[in-house]
Design an enzyme around this catalytic site. Sequence first.
Site, PDB file in Angstrom:
ATOM      1  CG  ASP A 130     -25.958  18.243  40.296  1.00 39.71           C
ATOM      2  OD1 ASP A 130     -24.736  18.310  40.533  1.00 39.71           O
ATOM      3  OD2 ASP A 130     -26.514  18.900  39.404  1.00 39.71           O
ATOM      4  CG  ASP A 189     -31.537  11.151  31.773  1.00 34.66           C
ATOM      5  OD1 ASP A 189     -30.552  11.922  31.709  1.00 34.66           O
ATOM      6  OD2 ASP A 189     -32.687  11.490  31.439  1.00 34.66           O
ATOM      7  CG  ASP A 191     -34.168   6.073  33.831  1.00 33.50           C
ATOM      8  OD1 ASP A 191     -33.555   7.139  33.723  1.00 33.50           O
ATOM      9  OD2 ASP A 191     -35.202   5.821  33.192  1.00 33.50           O
ATOM     10  CG  ASP A 283     -33.682  17.816  26.180  1.00 33.47           C
ATOM     11  OD1 ASP A 283     -34.370  18.862  26.143  1.00 33.47           O
ATOM     12  OD2 ASP A 283     -34.091  16.775  26.713  1.00 33.47           O
TER      13      ASP A 283
END
Length: 532
Positions: A130, A189, A191, A283
Amino acid sequence: MIPESFQFHVPSYDIAGQLALMWDLIKTPLLVPLLTLGVYISLAMSLMLLTERVYMGIVIVLVKLFWKKPEKRYKWEAMQDDIESGNLNFPVVLVQIPMFNEREVYKLSIGAASNLSWPADRLVIQVLDDSTDPAIKQMVEQECQRWASKGINIRYQIRENRTGYKAGALKEGLKRSYVKHCEHVCIFDADFQPEPDFLRRAIPFLVNNPDIALVQARWRFVNANECLLTRMQEMSLDYHFTVEQEVGSATHAFFGFNGTAGVWRIAAINDAGGWKDRTTVEDMDLAVRASLRGWKFVYLGDLQVKSELPSTFKAFRFQQHRWSCGPANLFRKMVMEIVRNKTVKFWKKVYVIYSFFFVRKIIAHMVTFCFYCVVLPLTILVPEVKVPIWGAVYIPSVITVLNSVGTPRSIHLLFYWILFENVMSLHRTKAALIGLLETGRVNEWVVTEKLGNTLQKAADAKKSNTKAPRKSRFRFTDRLNTLELGFAAFLFLCGCFDFVNGKNNYFIYLWLQTVTFFITGIGYVGTIIPSS
């Protein structure tokens, strides 16, 4: 309303005397009752939090001593290669990597996902980008193409807008035609760096137990020793993973999905209504809805995934706002749905509503801030209101000791962690109220800034006398946080008043808390390096 006798004895030019007179007039009929009520409410919330921590402590000891490990509680068999059927006994797994302008870390997650030990024809990697920076989008796409040229089934997906933020990206990704045959979805994610055997350890729980919807791994922080800010975060999150997630998994097969480093059964996601973007904790929203449908969750504390902690105070504040506002807002939206649910047992409802939401997501923030940063200092200015020693000292001491079990190596930082948590409780309380009242920044989503190995590169460059990566420069005024500085001034004045007139020696705590508020107020908490 001012008695005439008082007016005659206080000259008009004696401003200090007039202020003292006004203080005496409002203190007894107004401030004393209000502050007394505040003390009672604070003590009640402290006892609720203490009971919760003691309960969690007892259960985690029982779990460690007597509970079977997840591999024994549930059916678990390692995935085996079959010569006759080939890879058909391996389910098709989708790996989703949502990202937004992740210049420093995009290679880490893509590389780690591409190196997962799983048959290539049974794995689909989906990079959901995004990003709004065209240069970053181009770099991410080229990285995907690089791995695709090596035979990895990796797809690069973009959207025209960021509707729904992360939830919208994940939901859109599941609509693609090439993932219709996928049975499970693993989310990382940008990282996060899973080990190659991640899927081989997690997927068997889903394959062999049709009632399990989610397998959650533990986060392990690669930059925990970077500065004092990251060490403080490690202490808080280690308690969450070591105690809260473990207890929830062992007792009720329920806990909050952490948003990453977890594997979902896609059928469970669809059964629960799919991803929703009504709060900033998509989540947790999905986890609660799936649990209400009767699905079970498994937490694997020994399955760890490397990740990064925010190393700037600004990024940490935004993250904590989202993590505190979202659960409170979700509680507001779902509490009656949980009460009316007919699928789950009564005691699980009590656990979700009271323990999971009310105490941990709301009371824990509010009692820390309201009691220790507002009510207790005000009782120094109004000595008629007394706080019992068990409420001011003993209860917080026990709670702090119980919280420290997650990170024994940082026990020497425990006192500063208390002071820092008190500062952060200001923002968490504010965020929780915004979520409960559903106002202001309730749907604010600021992606947590990640630095990857930028700092390590800078350190290496310094050692080798080469040019280090450029750091973004901030003016001193950009670092200032007026709310923290305001509370620093308030606590400093209360400490001075207690030093002169008090009998409880609260000024020691108040001045130390003042220093902590001041350090965070000028934005330098992330630059302090802790001792090992």
